[in-house]
Design an enzyme around this catalytic site. Structure first.
Site, mmCIF file in Angstrom:
data_model
loop_
_atom_site.group_PDB
_atom_site.id
_atom_site.type_symbol
_atom_site.label_atom_id
_atom_site.label_comp_id
_atom_site.label_asym_id
_atom_site.label_seq_id
_atom_site.Cartn_x
_atom_site.Cartn_y
_atom_site.Cartn_z
ATOM 1 N N ASN A 48 0.873 -1.181 0.000
ATOM 2 C CA ASN A 48 0.000 0.000 0.000
ATOM 3 C C ASN A 48 0.906 1.226 0.000
ATOM 4 O O ASN A 48 1.521 1.539 1.009
ATOM 5 C CB ASN A 48 -0.894 -0.042 1.253
ATOM 6 C CG ASN A 48 -1.713 1.222 1.416
ATOM 7 O OD1 ASN A 48 -1.783 2.050 0.507
ATOM 8 N ND2 ASN A 48 -2.338 1.366 2.580
ATOM 9 N N TRP A 49 0.945 1.898 -1.152
ATOM 10 C CA TRP A 49 1.857 3.037 -1.280
ATOM 11 C C TRP A 49 1.308 4.300 -0.614
ATOM 12 O O TRP A 49 2.003 5.310 -0.567
ATOM 13 C CB TRP A 49 2.158 3.299 -2.764
ATOM 14 C CG TRP A 49 3.058 2.281 -3.392
ATOM 15 C CD1 TRP A 49 3.718 1.262 -2.763
ATOM 16 C CD2 TRP A 49 3.420 2.191 -4.773
ATOM 17 N NE1 TRP A 49 4.464 0.547 -3.663
ATOM 18 C CE2 TRP A 49 4.296 1.090 -4.908
ATOM 19 C CE3 TRP A 49 3.093 2.922 -5.913
ATOM 20 C CZ2 TRP A 49 4.846 0.720 -6.145
ATOM 21 C CZ3 TRP A 49 3.632 2.546 -7.140
ATOM 22 C CH2 TRP A 49 4.503 1.469 -7.249
ATOM 23 N N LYS A 50 0.066 4.261 -0.175
ATOM 24 C CA LYS A 50 -0.544 5.446 0.452
ATOM 25 C C LYS A 50 -0.345 6.653 -0.476
ATOM 26 O O LYS A 50 -0.365 6.479 -1.692
ATOM 27 C CB LYS A 50 0.034 5.644 1.865
ATOM 28 C CG LYS A 50 -0.063 4.349 2.682
ATOM 29 C CD LYS A 50 0.205 4.499 4.142
ATOM 30 C CE LYS A 50 0.045 3.138 4.816
ATOM 31 N NZ LYS A 50 0.182 3.190 6.271
ATOM 32 N N HIS A 103 -9.352 1.208 5.176
ATOM 33 C CA HIS A 103 -8.052 1.359 5.854
ATOM 34 C C HIS A 103 -8.230 2.307 7.043
ATOM 35 O O HIS A 103 -8.989 3.275 6.976
ATOM 36 C CB HIS A 103 -7.018 1.900 4.864
ATOM 37 C CG HIS A 103 -5.626 1.835 5.404
ATOM 38 N ND1 HIS A 103 -5.139 2.749 6.304
ATOM 39 C CD2 HIS A 103 -4.628 0.936 5.197
ATOM 40 C CE1 HIS A 103 -3.894 2.423 6.623
ATOM 41 N NE2 HIS A 103 -3.564 1.328 5.968
ATOM 42 N N GLU A 132 -6.503 4.670 8.082
ATOM 43 C CA GLU A 132 -6.259 6.097 7.789
ATOM 44 C C GLU A 132 -7.487 6.742 7.173
ATOM 45 O O GLU A 132 -7.755 7.922 7.389
ATOM 46 C CB GLU A 132 -5.024 6.233 6.883
ATOM 47 C CG GLU A 132 -3.748 5.956 7.673
ATOM 48 C CD GLU A 132 -2.604 5.379 6.870
ATOM 49 O OE1 GLU A 132 -2.628 5.404 5.623
ATOM 50 O OE2 GLU A 132 -1.659 4.854 7.510
ATOM 51 N N GLU A 166 -5.040 -4.921 10.706
ATOM 52 C CA GLU A 166 -3.983 -3.928 10.871
ATOM 53 C C GLU A 166 -4.204 -3.192 12.185
ATOM 54 O O GLU A 166 -4.985 -2.231 12.232
ATOM 55 C CB GLU A 166 -4.020 -2.912 9.718
ATOM 56 C CG GLU A 166 -3.746 -3.502 8.358
ATOM 57 C CD GLU A 166 -3.188 -2.456 7.403
ATOM 58 O OE1 GLU A 166 -2.136 -2.716 6.822
ATOM 59 O OE2 GLU A 166 -3.780 -1.376 7.267
ATOM 60 N N GLY A 175 3.135 2.115 10.788
ATOM 61 C CA GLY A 175 4.105 3.197 10.649
ATOM 62 C C GLY A 175 4.873 3.509 11.925
ATOM 63 O O GLY A 175 5.550 4.529 12.013
ATOM 64 N N SER A 190 3.924 -2.355 10.207
ATOM 65 C CA SER A 190 5.377 -2.452 10.346
ATOM 66 C C SER A 190 5.942 -3.807 9.900
ATOM 67 O O SER A 190 6.874 -4.329 10.511
ATOM 68 C CB SER A 190 5.799 -2.125 11.781
ATOM 69 O OG SER A 190 5.421 -0.798 12.114
ATOM 70 N N GLY A 197 3.058 -1.135 4.218
ATOM 71 C CA GLY A 197 3.120 0.289 3.889
ATOM 72 C C GLY A 197 4.546 0.703 3.566
ATOM 73 O O GLY A 197 5.062 0.447 2.476
ATOM 74 N N GLY A 198 5.223 1.291 4.539
ATOM 75 C CA GLY A 198 6.557 1.868 4.337
ATOM 76 C C GLY A 198 7.540 0.965 3.616
ATOM 77 O O GLY A 198 8.254 1.417 2.706
HETATM 78 P P1 13P Z 1 3.397 0.254 7.638
HETATM 79 O O1 13P Z 1 3.850 -1.020 6.977
HETATM 80 O O2 13P Z 1 4.129 1.472 7.150
HETATM 81 O O3 13P Z 1 3.347 0.128 9.120
HETATM 82 O O4 13P Z 1 1.873 0.491 7.143
HETATM 83 C C1 13P Z 1 0.965 -0.542 7.246
HETATM 84 C C2 13P Z 1 -0.258 -0.181 6.500
HETATM 85 O O5 13P Z 1 -0.993 0.720 6.878
HETATM 86 C C3 13P Z 1 -0.551 -0.914 5.243
HETATM 87 O O6 13P Z 1 -1.833 -0.657 4.794
#
Ligand code: 13P
Length: 250
Positions: free
Chosen positions: A9-11, A95, A97, A167, A173, A213, A234-235
């Site tokens: 997920n590149w956000k 998600h 967020e 999640e 993050g 993470s 994510g990251g």
């Molecule tokens: P991180 O891997 O950066 O913690 O993010 C997880 C996430 O929100 C994937 O959708």
């Protein structure tokens, strides 16, 4: 047997140019990977480009959101059919967020999951508790409520296509991953709800991903758990070598 699914997920990261550079570097790194479904979720503007660059490869594409209506006066929104036409096979829905910053409700999430399925997309339904909720002993209440609401419009023949992602918000993050045992406990609980809704057979076919993470250093221990069927990253999905290291967890 459930085929593991690892999605990046590149956000709100990567322009179209940056997305194209990623894909060109990433595809050769994962071209030999078998038995793992690999998915990239770029921002909307680069989705068609990522879909065309990955066409015919072992990498699929997801949107990070969809609207629940087929079309209409919803400024700034994108329908499941539009996402599908642009080349996506999956849609991340609910998600944390989006729940936190964009007032996404359980009800909206449920409507989006149903709309994504109706358009032929595989929804990746996200659930998970905040740190306050975990510390208050509400993890199962919150994740269970979000799962039931998210699936309210799904009947069992469509069940196996749904992907669930657990999640925990406190692990996103933060570098603070849930332990494999903590994640497994919630995954098993979620699969129990799926069995209650659709029967054990259908529940056993659903992939439940862990997100929060995830890195190449912790993926193998997470994947060793009975009810962890992949990861939503994510990251660590933003760099080709780092994401390839996760995809090649075996
Ligand atoms: P991180 O891997 O950066 O913690 O993010 C997880 C996430 O929100 C994937 O959708």
């Amino acid at each position: 047997m459930r085929t593991p699914l690892v999605a990046g997920n590149w956000k709100m990261y990567k322009t179209s140019g940056e997305s194209a550079s990623f894909v060109k570097e990433f595809l050769p790194l994962v071209s030999g990977v078998k038995g793992v479904e690999i998915v990239l979720a770029p921002p909307f503007p680069s989705l068609p480009l990522v879909a065309s660059l990955t066409a015919g490869s072992n990498v699929g594409v997801a949107s990070q959101n969809v609207h629940f209506a087929a079309e209409g006066a919803y400024t700034g929104e994108v329908s499941p059919a539009m996402v599908k036409e642009a080349g996506a096979g999956y849609a991340i829905i609910g998600h944390s967020e989006r729940r936190l910053y964009f007032a996404e409700t359980d009800d909206n999430v449920g409507r989006k999951v149903a709309a994504a399925l109706a358009a032929g997309l595989v929804p990746i339904l996200c659930v998970g508790e905040t740190l306050d909720e975990r510390e208050a002993g509400k993890t199962f209440d919150v994740a269970g409520r979000q799962l039931r609401a998210g699936l309210a419009g799904v009947d069992s023949p469509r069940a196996a296509r749904v992907v669930v992602a657990y999640e925990p918000v406190w692990a996103i993050g933060t570098g603070r991953t849930a332990t494999p045992a903590q994640a497994q406990e919630v995954h098993a609980f979620l699969r129990g709800i799926l069995a209650e809704l659709w029967g054990r057979g259908a529940a056993e076919a659903v992939r439940i991903l862990y997100g929060g993470s995830v890195k190449s250093e912790n993926i193998a221990d997470l994947m060793a758990q009975a009810d962890i069927d992949g990861a939503l990253v994510g990251g660590a999905s933003l760099k080709p070598a780092s994401f390839a290291g996760i995809v090649k967890f075996k």
